[in-house]
Design an enzyme around this catalytic site. Sequence first.
Site, short mmCIF file in Angstrom:
data_model
loop_
_atom_site.label_atom_id
_atom_site.label_comp_id
_atom_site.label_asym_id
_atom_site.label_seq_id
_atom_site.Cartn_x
_atom_site.Cartn_y
_atom_site.Cartn_z
N HIS A 8 0.84 -1.21 0.00
CA HIS A 8 0.00 0.00 0.00
C HIS A 8 0.87 1.25 0.00
O HIS A 8 2.07 1.20 0.25
CB HIS A 8 -0.94 0.01 1.21
CG HIS A 8 -0.26 0.08 2.55
ND1 HIS A 8 0.01 -1.04 3.31
CD2 HIS A 8 0.22 1.12 3.27
CE1 HIS A 8 0.61 -0.69 4.44
NE2 HIS A 8 0.75 0.62 4.44
N HIS A 83 3.93 7.49 3.09
CA HIS A 83 4.90 6.39 3.09
C HIS A 83 4.56 5.35 2.04
O HIS A 83 3.44 5.33 1.50
CB HIS A 83 5.01 5.74 4.48
CG HIS A 83 3.81 4.94 4.90
ND1 HIS A 83 2.77 5.48 5.62
CD2 HIS A 83 3.48 3.63 4.72
CE1 HIS A 83 1.87 4.54 5.86
NE2 HIS A 83 2.26 3.42 5.32
N GLU A 132 7.71 1.52 4.96
CA GLU A 132 7.21 0.49 5.86
C GLU A 132 7.53 -0.87 5.23
O GLU A 132 7.36 -1.05 4.02
CB GLU A 132 5.69 0.64 6.04
CG GLU A 132 5.06 -0.39 6.97
CD GLU A 132 3.55 -0.19 7.14
OE1 GLU A 132 3.01 0.80 6.60
OE2 GLU A 132 2.93 -1.04 7.79
#
Lengths: 141, 141
Positions: A8, A83, A132
């Site tokens: 994502h 992010h 991430e």
Amino acid sequence: MKLGRLNHIGVAVPDMEAARAFYRDSLGATEIGEPFDMIEQGVRVCFVDTPNGGTQVELLAPLGEDSPVSGFLGKNPLGGQHHLCFEVPDIAEARAEFEGQGKRILGPTRIGAHGTPIFFVHPKDMGGVLTEIMETPEGGH
Amino acid sequence: MKLGRLNHIGVAVPDMEAARAFYRDSLGATEIGEPFDMIEQGVRVCFVDTPNGGTQVELLAPLGEDSPVSGFLGKNPLGGQHHLCFEVPDIAEARAEFEGQGKRILGPTRIGAHGTPIFFVHPKDMGGVLTEIMETPEGGH
């Protein structure tokens, strides 16, 4: 480490319901999840699906002034790209590799919004991109 | 408009070869395309594939000081997330819809890095996200 799926992209938003309406009405998203609070992370989260199980958009709104998203929104009041999240098969192995590369990892490995272990790597060590790393969830997203 | 695939995320980089090495050596990407110049856009481009034909990372380095990426790198010298690109089935229809919503479209519809028509929408009208809209390429990316 072997690059996995781009699970994502995190997008900070100042107003969760306005953002959900934008994705629905302006961009034509049809699969917009219910928002939920991640109190320990200080964020309210909502996933927007793209077709064929592709990369999701993770809308992130702050929960309180101490939220990690609040600083970002202070600089970017309209919101913006926050992010990227890449999957890896083994989170411990990935963490050890990044540590071996001397990259600054932000806090402990913890359970993320998909229920699998995650950690974040400092954008200054990642070409300016807050990154991430997530252990691949079983059964898609 | 109906939201299509998240085709790619654009990441601005100050040094294309250093960025390619980072994606290969730090993130473990194995499918890193050859860079090419898009002279009219003022950028050098390289696509990094993620598994299973997923969303690509589009590395963007400036070609000259007038490059649209130069201003971004002036504010973000390490690089960073630059734009998101969503696919649509019909570019003219999507453009008319955004115009109907009163959103500022940046320049004419033109041929993008995948050889299909694209346009950009102003981040101030898109929740702070510079957004590229691309007609879905035939045969994947």
